[in-house]
Design a protein around this motif. Structure first.
Motif, PDB file in Angstrom:
ATOM      1  N   ALA A 166       0.816  -1.219   0.000  1.00  0.00           N
ATOM      2  CA  ALA A 166       0.000   0.000   0.000  1.00  0.00           C
ATOM      3  C   ALA A 166       0.847   1.265   0.000  1.00  0.00           C
ATOM      4  N   LYS A 167       1.996   1.230   0.640  1.00  0.00           N
ATOM      5  CA  LYS A 167       2.837   2.426   0.740  1.00  0.00           C
ATOM      6  C   LYS A 167       3.538   2.737  -0.577  1.00  0.00           C
ATOM      7  N   THR A 168       4.108   1.718  -1.213  1.00  0.00           N
ATOM      8  CA  THR A 168       4.893   1.944  -2.425  1.00  0.00           C
ATOM      9  C   THR A 168       4.118   1.685  -3.706  1.00  0.00           C
ATOM     10  N   GLY A 169       3.025   0.928  -3.615  1.00  0.00           N
ATOM     11  CA  GLY A 169       2.269   0.557  -4.811  1.00  0.00           C
ATOM     12  C   GLY A 169       2.929  -0.547  -5.604  1.00  0.00           C
ATOM     13  N   LYS A 170       3.993  -1.124  -5.083  1.00  0.00           N
ATOM     14  CA  LYS A 170       4.737  -2.154  -5.820  1.00  0.00           C
ATOM     15  C   LYS A 170       4.104  -3.528  -5.646  1.00  0.00           C
ATOM     16  N   TRP A 171       4.069  -4.259  -6.742  1.00  0.00           N
ATOM     17  CA  TRP A 171       3.565  -5.620  -6.772  1.00  0.00           C
ATOM     18  C   TRP A 171       4.441  -6.522  -5.919  1.00  0.00           C
ATOM     19  N   PHE A 172       3.827  -7.448  -5.188  1.00  0.00           N
ATOM     20  CA  PHE A 172       4.625  -8.466  -4.506  1.00  0.00           C
ATOM     21  C   PHE A 172       4.082  -9.871  -4.713  1.00  0.00           C
TER      22      PHE A 172
ATOM     23  N   ARG B  60       2.754  -9.024  11.800  1.00  0.00           N
ATOM     24  CA  ARG B  60       2.391  -8.100  10.712  1.00  0.00           C
ATOM     25  C   ARG B  60       2.057  -6.709  11.273  1.00  0.00           C
ATOM     26  N   LYS B  61       1.454  -6.680  12.439  1.00  0.00           N
ATOM     27  CA  LYS B  61       1.162  -5.384  13.061  1.00  0.00           C
ATOM     28  C   LYS B  61       2.449  -4.673  13.452  1.00  0.00           C
ATOM     29  N   LEU B  62       3.418  -5.435  13.976  1.00  0.00           N
ATOM     30  CA  LEU B  62       4.680  -4.839  14.418  1.00  0.00           C
ATOM     31  C   LEU B  62       5.504  -4.279  13.259  1.00  0.00           C
ATOM     32  N   ILE B  63       5.545  -4.996  12.132  1.00  0.00           N
ATOM     33  CA  ILE B  63       6.348  -4.494  11.009  1.00  0.00           C
ATOM     34  C   ILE B  63       5.656  -3.333  10.300  1.00  0.00           C
ATOM     35  N   GLY B  64       4.346  -3.214  10.511  1.00  0.00           N
ATOM     36  CA  GLY B  64       3.635  -2.033  10.034  1.00  0.00           C
ATOM     37  C   GLY B  64       3.359  -1.968   8.551  1.00  0.00           C
ATOM     38  N   ARG B  65       3.577  -3.037   7.830  1.00  0.00           N
ATOM     39  CA  ARG B  65       3.307  -3.017   6.394  1.00  0.00           C
ATOM     40  C   ARG B  65       1.814  -3.187   6.145  1.00  0.00           C
ATOM     41  N   THR B  66       1.306  -2.418   5.208  1.00  0.00           N
ATOM     42  CA  THR B  66      -0.084  -2.536   4.796  1.00  0.00           C
ATOM     43  C   THR B  66      -0.106  -3.030   3.354  1.00  0.00           C
ATOM     44  N   ASP B  67      -0.907  -4.063   3.130  1.00  0.00           N
ATOM     45  CA  ASP B  67      -1.002  -4.667   1.812  1.00  0.00           C
ATOM     46  C   ASP B  67      -2.358  -4.375   1.196  1.00  0.00           C
ATOM     47  N   VAL B  68      -2.381  -4.331  -0.129  1.00  0.00           N
ATOM     48  CA  VAL B  68      -3.616  -4.153  -0.880  1.00  0.00           C
ATOM     49  C   VAL B  68      -3.817  -5.419  -1.711  1.00  0.00           C
TER      50      VAL B  68
ATOM     51  N   GLU C 290      -6.275  -7.136  -4.469  1.00  0.00           N
ATOM     52  CA  GLU C 290      -7.354  -6.993  -5.437  1.00  0.00           C
ATOM     53  C   GLU C 290      -7.762  -8.409  -5.821  1.00  0.00           C
ATOM     54  N   ILE C 291      -9.026  -8.703  -5.613  1.00  0.00           N
ATOM     55  CA  ILE C 291      -9.560 -10.039  -5.840  1.00  0.00           C
ATOM     56  C   ILE C 291     -10.645  -9.895  -6.896  1.00  0.00           C
ATOM     57  N   PHE C 292     -10.463 -10.569  -8.029  1.00  0.00           N
ATOM     58  CA  PHE C 292     -11.414 -10.344  -9.113  1.00  0.00           C
ATOM     59  C   PHE C 292     -11.505 -11.513 -10.073  1.00  0.00           C
ATOM     60  N   ASN C 293     -12.629 -11.543 -10.761  1.00  0.00           N
ATOM     61  CA  ASN C 293     -12.807 -12.321 -11.972  1.00  0.00           C
ATOM     62  C   ASN C 293     -13.504 -11.379 -12.942  1.00  0.00           C
ATOM     63  N   TRP C 294     -13.999 -11.868 -14.045  1.00  0.00           N
ATOM     64  CA  TRP C 294     -14.584 -10.991 -15.057  1.00  0.00           C
ATOM     65  C   TRP C 294     -15.792 -10.228 -14.519  1.00  0.00           C
ATOM     66  N   PHE C 295     -16.526 -10.843 -13.580  1.00  0.00           N
ATOM     67  CA  PHE C 295     -17.786 -10.276 -13.120  1.00  0.00           C
ATOM     68  C   PHE C 295     -17.707  -9.509 -11.816  1.00  0.00           C
ATOM     69  N   SER C 296     -16.717  -9.798 -10.982  1.00  0.00           N
ATOM     70  CA  SER C 296     -16.683  -9.162  -9.666  1.00  0.00           C
ATOM     71  C   SER C 296     -15.284  -8.640  -9.349  1.00  0.00           C
ATOM     72  N   TYR C 297     -15.263  -7.661  -8.456  1.00  0.00           N
ATOM     73  CA  TYR C 297     -14.011  -7.048  -8.026  1.00  0.00           C
ATOM     74  C   TYR C 297     -14.141  -6.678  -6.557  1.00  0.00           C
ATOM     75  N   GLN C 298     -13.100  -6.962  -5.783  1.00  0.00           N
ATOM     76  CA  GLN C 298     -13.068  -6.602  -4.375  1.00  0.00           C
ATOM     77  C   GLN C 298     -11.652  -6.146  -4.035  1.00  0.00           C
ATOM     78  N   LYS C 299     -11.547  -5.107  -3.238  1.00  0.00           N
ATOM     79  CA  LYS C 299     -10.252  -4.627  -2.767  1.00  0.00           C
ATOM     80  C   LYS C 299     -10.234  -4.729  -1.247  1.00  0.00           C
ATOM     81  N   ILE C 300      -9.188  -5.368  -0.734  1.00  0.00           N
ATOM     82  CA  ILE C 300      -9.011  -5.494   0.710  1.00  0.00           C
ATOM     83  C   ILE C 300      -7.693  -4.840   1.066  1.00  0.00           C
ATOM     84  N   ILE C 301      -7.725  -3.911   2.011  1.00  0.00           N
ATOM     85  CA  ILE C 301      -6.511  -3.247   2.483  1.00  0.00           C
ATOM     86  C   ILE C 301      -6.310  -3.657   3.928  1.00  0.00           C
ATOM     87  N   LYS C 302      -5.142  -4.270   4.187  1.00  0.00           N
ATOM     88  CA  LYS C 302      -4.886  -4.694   5.569  1.00  0.00           C
ATOM     89  C   LYS C 302      -3.403  -4.759   5.852  1.00  0.00           C
TER      90      LYS C 302
END
Length: 176
Positions: free
Chosen positions: A114-120, A154-162, A164-176
């Motif tokens: 979430a911070k850098t926008g880089k794929w992992f 994960r809370k201690l290292i403080g990284r937030t991940d984004v 994106e969960i999708f198929n052709w018909f649905s899309y969901q974004k989870i930020i945690k």
């Protein structure tokens, strides 16, 4: 396969598409969260737009010449890595993959920092119960891990991940 061959294949099978020349691979892939190390120059991009959300099917070609070679298939940032396919198999396999996507049988999880926008990470899961390509149990386990509360580590290292969960018909974004 060449650009004109792919256009003909899509036309024969009733797929609407748009084409454009992408001027910079660095900007194009950088905008998707990837970190390309070198500029490959302009290239043709053929897009089958998704009417349900912004995760489209993109067919990438090798360069911006008049009739370049097919390079790869992407769905919402997920690379199929079809480069290197032999021409006699590519038309059928490309059409099969597009069909799996537009029927909702290809489910993608695409993760960035979430911070850098880089794929992992990314992964595709197929819902094809009649074949050996049925990954839905793994898909459900992965979704369960994504939806679980953050661990203490994960809370201690403080990284937030984004995610994106999708198929052709649905899309969901989870930020945690």
């Amino acid at each position: 396969m060449k650009l004109e061959d792919v256009k003909q294949l899509l036309n024969e099978n009733g797929y609407a598409y748009e084409t454009k020349i992408v001027p910079s691979s660095l900007n194009f892939y950088g905008g998707k969260g990837f970190c390309p190390k070198t500029e490959t120059g302009p290239f043709w991009l053929l897009t089958i737009p998704n009417p349900n959300h912004d995760k489209n099917i993109e067919i990438v070609f090798s360069d911006a010449s008049d009739n370049p070679d097919f390079y790869d298939l992407e769905f919402g940032g997920f690379w199929y890595e079809m480069f290197g396919y032999r021409d006699e198999h590519l038309p059928r396999d490309l059409l099969d993959e597009i069909q799996r996507i537009v029927t909702g049988k290809a489910n993608v999880i695409f993760a960035t920092d979430a911070k850098t926008g880089k794929w992992f990470a990314d992964q595709i899961y197929f819902n094809l119960p009649e074949t050996d390509m049925n990954d839905m149990d793994d898909y459900k386990r992965t979704l369960s891990r994504i939806n679980a509360p953050k661990s203490l580590w994960r809370k201690l290292i403080g990284r937030t991940d984004v995610y994106e969960i999708f198929n052709w018909f649905s899309y969901q974004k989870i930020i945690k």
